[in-house]
Structures are given as C-alpha cells and as structure tokens.
Design an enzyme around this catalytic site. Structure first.
Site, PDB file in Angstrom:
ATOM      1  CB  VAL A  67       0.164 -11.459  -3.181  1.00 16.16           C
ATOM      2  CG1 VAL A  67       0.047 -11.207  -4.673  1.00 16.16           C
ATOM      3  CG2 VAL A  67      -0.663 -10.452  -2.414  1.00 16.16           C
ATOM      4  CG  ASP A  95      -1.899   3.238   2.360  1.00 18.14           C
ATOM      5  OD1 ASP A  95      -0.987   3.956   2.833  1.00 18.14           O
ATOM      6  OD2 ASP A  95      -1.987   2.019   2.566  1.00 18.14           O
ATOM      7  CG  LEU A 136       3.888 -13.180  -6.806  1.00 17.96           C
ATOM      8  CD1 LEU A 136       2.864 -12.439  -7.649  1.00 17.96           C
ATOM      9  CD2 LEU A 136       5.201 -13.268  -7.551  1.00 17.96           C
ATOM     10  N   GLY A 137       4.258 -12.291  -2.288  1.00 18.10           N
ATOM     11  CA  GLY A 137       4.361 -11.405  -1.138  1.00 18.10           C
ATOM     12  C   GLY A 137       3.174 -11.584  -0.237  1.00 18.10           C
ATOM     13  CB  SER A 156      -3.125  -5.691   5.076  1.00 19.51           C
ATOM     14  OG  SER A 156      -3.505  -5.149   3.842  1.00 19.51           O
TER      15      SER A 156
END
Lengths: 443, 351
Positions: free
Chosen positions: A101, A214, A93-94, A97
């Site tokens: 994922v 953040d 999915l991505g 850091s």
C-alpha cells in the site's frame, strides 16, 4: 567505477527497510517498478550502461568479469517521480495481504490517496486470490458511507500485470495507535468515539447485507480528520438477496476475533452476530489493552473461545462491563444485536475526558504524516543537476549498518506502526502466513 | 420589504449573465414581476450536479444563516423541475473576475483594490467569528453591487471550525470538488498533514486575491497543479507586478520573453499594498495576521476620504443601466437553455 546493470525488479527484495529511504540505485536500477513519465529522470543510468557496452565491444575479457568490492557498490537516495495515470507515486504506507500500500497524490485535485498495488502473479498464488479481489472491488464500489473505506479509482497495467486500487487516504490503524502506547489501550472517551463510528459503519454494511467477518483494530483506519473507516473487505460476504436470513457457512477472519460458533467449527451460523462478536473483542481490546481470549496456538485459542469463558478486569465498571458481556455472549442468539448496542447505556453516554487522547503514531519519524509525494515532486521540478553536491551516496556496508541500527531501535520498543515494521524481504507468500494472530502469544 | 415568492412564475427572465459551479449552474438576470426589482436567479441543474448536491445544500443553508452586508444575500431558494433556484439581489458590476476579464486585464487600480479588500476582510472577519472557514476566496467569488459594495459569495466550499460542539484548533478536511479554487488555497491546507489548517488559510487566499486583483491574471495561471503545490510549499508566491518588482534593463525594457506591457512596468503600487500582500502570503500560518488585525492596517484609512468604487471602475457601467432589453434574445433564451439541457449523448445507441 563498477559496471553492472541489473534491472531485475526482484532486486527490490534486497532493498533495506521499505520506504525508510526509497533507494534508487543508479547502477542497480532497482526501482524499476513503475513506469516513469514526465520525461528526463534517468539519463545518468543510461550513460553508464552505454559505458558497459563500450567495454564489451573492446572485447577485453578481463573487463568482462570486473571484480567489484561491496564498498564500491553505491546506492543513491533519490526520489524519482513516477506516475500512474494522473496519480503521482509516494512512499510505502504498509503491506496488506496481497501487496503493498503506497501513498499517491491525485495531480488534478491534489487530494492525497492511498493505493493498494496488486500483482497478478502474486494473486494467482493465493487460493481464490483473483476472485476475492474482484469481489472486493465490486463490493467497495457499491458501498458509500463515511465510516467505510471508499474505493476512488481502479487502474490496470496490462504490461506489468498490476492492478491499482486507489482508496481514500488514511493516516493509520487503531492497531498501530494501540501498539504505540505503553498500556496498549485508549482512554474510555476515545474508545467510545471510535466504537460509535464502528457501529455506524457496521450498521450500514449490514443494511447492505454485507458481513465484514474481519473486524479488528488493524482493519479500522483513521483519516486525517480522525474519522474511522472500516477497511479490508477481502473476506466479507454478501448475503444473497433472496436468502431467508443471514446464515453464513465460512469464517476466514483473524482467529483472536472469531466467535465461539466459528471456533467450534459449526457448519453454519448467523453472519451479523459474527461482526458483533469481533466488535466486542475490539472494544475489549480498546479499553483493557488485552484480549478476552488468548492461547499459545490457534488450537488452544479456539478451544478457549469455544468455551466462551473470559474475565473482564475489575476496573471496567458497569454500563461498559454489561455491554461487553452482552456482545461476547457465547450463544449468537443471545448476543446483542446492533440495535440493542445502540440503545445500551454506555453507547448513548459519552464518558468524560480524563486523559489526553492517544495520538496517531509518527510514520518514519514524521509525527505530522506529511505528504510523501512532495520530495519526488521537488526532485522532479527543482533538482535537475545530478552532480549537485547534495546528492548522498551509500555503500552496501553503510546500508547494512543502518538496517541493524534500525532493527535495534525497533526492538527497543520505540513507537513503530505495525505496518512499517514489516520487512520487505520477508514477504510471505500464502494468505495464511500473512494473517497475524494477535491473540497468540509467543510461548 | 419586498416578499420574494418561491415560485419561478413570479420572475421574468431577461438574460443569462453567466455560468458557475463548473457550468452546472446558470445565472440569470430576472425581474421580480410584482415589485419590478431586478434580481439574479442562480439555477443549479441538479441532474448534472449529482454527487455535489450537498454543496448546493450547504451553500444555501450557510448563506441564509449569515447576515452581513458584505456577504451575498439569498432572498429565497426553491425547487423548480430539475433545478434548484436561488434568488439574490442583482450585483450590477458582476464578479471581480468579470471586471478583470472584460476591462481590467492588467489589474484594477489600487484604490479599487483597497475598497474591495476592506469589504472582503469585513466579511471574512464575520465568517471566522461565526466559526467557519471560507476556503474559496478569489475574485470570481466577490460580487460588486451598483453602489460599489463588495459581497463575498461561494460559501459552498466553507467548512465549520466547530465540530462536536468544540472549537477546533486545526481542521483537516480537504474540500471536495475544489479544483477551481486550488490556486488560491494555502500551502498548509494543500499539504493535508496532521498539522492541519485554520482560518488563517483564508488570509493566504486574500494574499492571492490581492495579487489577482492587482495583476489581472489568476495566480499560477498556466502552471501545473503539482508545480503550484511545490512552489507554495517552498514559500514562493506571486508578486504585485509594478516598476518595483518587474526586472527591467537600462532602457526600461522587460527582461526575457514575457509579454508584460509598459503599462504594468511603469505603474507603481503603494508600499502599503505590497506589504499587505506579503503579510497575507507568509508561509507560516501562525504569523499571518487575522482578518480583524488586517483591518487595522493604515492602508484602510484611505477609505474615510470618501472614494466611490463605481467611479474607479469607469468606464465599466453597472448592469441595470447597461441592459437594453432585447426581446428576441429573451425569446430565444429559453429555447437555448432547453437545448443545452438536452443530454444528447444519452441518446447514443449502443449496437
């Protein structure tokens, strides 16, 4: 046919386009990342490696260094079922850091999930990596709110030194949606809808003495239902139960969203107002498509933020303009509190629907974000014969061509999410390199 | 109109009828002391439910909102100690699942299915028009009264179609704690993608229900959930088992090693019922008929002929005529329940 086996998992780094096609080579056993369960799967690869050892036994040295042209190395696009506990692995999915994922499917409840895969080896290379993750897990476990991402399960694989954080499934980030539109902004009513949920979630976090630190569109995810989830509490700080106020001393968030007090390097500052500021920057970004503060470098950016001077485009009219000015006040004491934001004119009134909403951009050309676990299950249950005609093979050259083609497509500004456009082989090692600085324009 | 008190002392527990909500709720048969009417009391053990407490709340609120002869009625709901108690009329034949388990192992007779179906579709039509999707239509959630009227229960899994004051074209929410209902749910609901689902999802479940009532077995019984998912996604659905669908050889013997009885092989469901199941189980939700469209199907004309469901369910007798009040049993009941509630594992010492 070539006789090379290589099961080094680092081979993966060479794999083109993460997840575009999950490639499992029958020769290069590249996808050895997770342990396959549910039997069968790999018989062909085994037979082939047996062939190799047969060759060696014969002792013919010319067979030992067999010359293989790249045309002969073939890859096969195949969905191989992998299970982690009761979860079935899906596609990428991505990349966060600390690691990838991926999508997962809970095989008991059939509920879609996302999993953050953390490699101990990689974590140890990041300063405070292990402690940060432990803190994030502890924090997430203690939180429960509809606008804060929830941690469903945590699994470990001692052998592979991997940790799996299983979370609620989200279809994309607000950042990805913004990037997919020509003007990089939302219609006012859509921005309003997200902003309200952001404030709801933040209010909850602050009530639990958690400063997120953040907040930015990239950390605001959307579920299938369109519910906003504040995610990535990697740099969040919990204020001590006995502290007299919300004073923080450390700021680690994304530069473009940092308030003047952090940009100016103050020793300590009120924590909750940091989140108010970055929510203000995010709202500014939602409605204008721009950032209030920019700079060619992080120094220039911080210099600009430190001055606290910015302009709001003229088309942003009053209640909203006033709200933005209030949230982006340089002095944290004067900056609006969440309660004041809640009582603000713009907050309490939903702007009229003017244009169709910005949709969630497609993931790998799939506008519906279909379950990526399905092809693996189909392969597992139905496609038993590998010799079937529908198996596709690719050579190295074909793959490279495909990669360049895709790169070209991406450079043409086609709708691509932030996450999927990252290249696997450009994996950054340090934490600093990962944090994007959206406010810094390439000069 | 009887006034049902919100107090456990107004009711005399007679026996335990069964469990529901994955064993976290007990259904008791009870007598309302003042009026002498028989009622059922569903007792949710809130100590054990914990995270799903909102489901209990939703079920009570929704059930009380709905006023329809084919939706279960709650007279009153109240809190007693650690339990939430819900008083509802006695459904003397129990649930359709009970009927299938106890007597009709190979399925109900066709006429009974049609009568039940008519009531279920009436209820669904009402629920859909009120802006809700039921999401757990299955035999276990259909209760039959002594007069043979079917009522839909299990509203805790329902979800609203109206959100923020707007009628949604698609719903995306995946029902919580829905493991028991998975086999009946539609492919589009299970797929959980941006296409979402709508009230047609319930119609697919009705198709599964028809198969369940006709075959006796739960749909996809013994199949892993992931295989059930892929089967549904590729459009494979169960069939009504009868002489037209069970493959047999010349000697009328069933192929393979499956244990299908001669009874099943020789029976024949009407073309209309086969068609109804097929209509409901179409993979494309758009072409699936709505509940009100299904009610115009010729199969339901039969009902006017005055067939009485309890006659079709013989020899099963409704509960009230079955209950021979066994005083010993009643005396033991409370003790048994108290033992069941004791969380023995929590007493384990950790040295």
């Amino acid at each position: 046919m070539c006789n090379i086996t290589n099961s080094d998992s680092d081979e993966q780094e060479l794999n083109p386009e993460p997840g575009e096609v999950e490639l499992t080579n029958r020769v290069f056993d590249v996808n050895s990342e997770e342990f396959p369960v549910l039997g069968d799967l790999d018989e062909d690869a085994h037979t082939w490696s047996n062939n190799l050892s047969d060759d060696l036994d014969v002792g013919n040295i010319s067979n030992f260094f067999h010359r293989v042209s790249s045309e002969q190395v073939i890859y096969q696009a195949k969905k191989r079922l992998k299970m982690i506990g009761k979860y079935v692995m899906g596609d990428l999915l991505g990349e966060g850091s600390y690691g990838k994922v991926k999508e997962m499917l809970d095989s008991d409840t059939l509920c879609r999930r996302a999993v953050k895969i953390l490699k101990q080896r990689k974590l140890r290379r990041i300063p405070n990596g292990v402690q940060n993750v432990e803190r994030e897990i502890k924090l997430l476990k203690s939180l429960k709110h509809k606008n804060v991402i929830s941690l469903v399960d945590v699994l470990f694989n001692e052998e592979k030194q991997k940790m799996y954080l299983i979370m609620e499934f989200c279809v994309g980030s607000l950042q990805g949606m913004l990037e997919s539109t020509p003007y990089k902004k939302f219609p006012l009513y859509q921005a309003h809808g997200y902003f309200i949920q952001l404030i709801d979630g933040l209010e909850y976090l602050h009530s639990k003495r958690v400063v997120h630190k953040d907040i930015k569109p990239g950390n605001l995810l959307l579920t299938l239902e369109g519910e906003l989830k504040i995610s990535d509490l990697g740099v969040a700080e919990t204020i001590d139960f006995f502290a007299i106020d919300d004073t923080c001393v450390q700021g680690q968030g994304s530069p473009a969203f940092q308030p003047p007090e952090i940009a100016n390097g103050l020793d300590s500052f009120p924590g909750f107002k940091v989140d108010v500021w970055s929510s203000g920057v995010s709202l500014y970004n939602f409605v204008t498509g721009e950032y209030p503060f920019e700079g060619d470098s992080i120094y220039k950016l911080f210099e600009n933020i430190g001055k606290g001077e910015f302009t709001i485009p003229d088309y942003i009219e009053d209640p909203l303009r006033d709200l933005l000015l209030g949230m982006l006040r340089k002095d944290p004491e004067e900056r609006l509190s969440l309660q004041q934001i809640r009582q603000h004119m713009w907050f309490s009134r939903r702007p009229p629907v003017t244009a169709p909403p910005v949709p969630i951009p497609p993931l790998r050309n799939d506008e519906f974000h279909c379950m990526t676990v399905l092809p693996y299950l189909f392969d597992h249950y139905y496609d038993t014969s590998d010799t079937a005609n529908n198996v596709e093979y690719f050579t190295e050259r074909e793959l490279n061509e495909e990669i360049t083609k895709r790169e070209a497509e991406q450079n043409n500004g086609s709708a691509q999410t932030n996450q999927s456009s990252k290249r696997r082989w450009k994996k950054p090692i340090s934490c600093i390199a990962v944090r994007k600085i959206p406010g810094c324009k390439q000069s | 109109m009887v006034n049902y008190e919100a107090n456990i002392s107004a009711y005399e527990t007679i026996s335990t009828l069964g469990q529901c909500f994955e064993g976290m709720a007990v259904v008791n048969l009870a007598k309302h002391k003042i009026s002498g009417t028989m009622v059922t009391i569903k007792r949710f053990n809130m100590d054990r439910i914990k995270h799903e407490a909102h489901l209990v709340e939703r079920e009570i609120i929704l059930t009380k909102q709905f006023q329809h002869p084919n939706i279960i009625k709650y007279f009153v709901a109240f809190v007693h100690l650690h339990e939430v108690c819900v008083v509802s009329p006695l459904m003397a034949f129990g649930s359709c699942r009970d009927l299938l388990n106890t007597h009709f192992n190979e399925g109900l007779p066709e006429h009974a299915i049609i009568l039940i179906l008519k009531d279920v579709l009436d209820a669904l039509d009402y629920i859909h028009k009120r802006g809700f999707i039921h999401r757990s239509v299955r035999a276990g959630h259909i209760l039959i009264s002594a007069t043979g009227k079917a009522s839909l229960a299990g509203l805790r899994y329902a979800c609203p179609i109206v959100l923020n004051g707007k009628w949604q074209r698609q719903i995306h929410s995946f029902p919580a704690s829905t493991v028991r209902n998975l086999n009946w749910l539609s492919p589009e609901l299970l797929e959980q993608n941006l296409q979402g689902y709508n009230q047609k999802s319930d119609i697919y479940s009705v198709g599964m229900l028809i198969c369940e009532l006709a075959n006796g077995a739960e749909p996809y019984a013994g199949v892993s959930t992931t295989l059930m998912l892929t089967e549904k996604v590729r459009g494979c659905v169960p069939q009504l088992l009868d002489c037209t669908t069970v493959p047999t050889d010349e000697n009328n013997e069933v192929h393979g090693d499956c244990d299908i009885s001669n009874n099943v092989v020789s029976r024949r469901f009407s073309e209309d019922l086969h068609e109804l199941a097929t209509l409901c189980l179409q993979k494309e939700a758009i072409i699936r008929p709505t509940a009100s469209q299904l009610l115009t199907h010729p199969i339901f004309k039969l009902i006017k002929k005055g067939i009485f469901l309890p006659d079709l369910l013989k020899p099963v007798m409704p509960l009230s005529s079955r209950v021979a009040v066994n005083t010993d049993e009643v005396a033991n009941l409370d003790v048994v329940q108290q033992f069941a509630d004791l969380e023995l594992y929590s007493c384990e010492w950790d040295f």
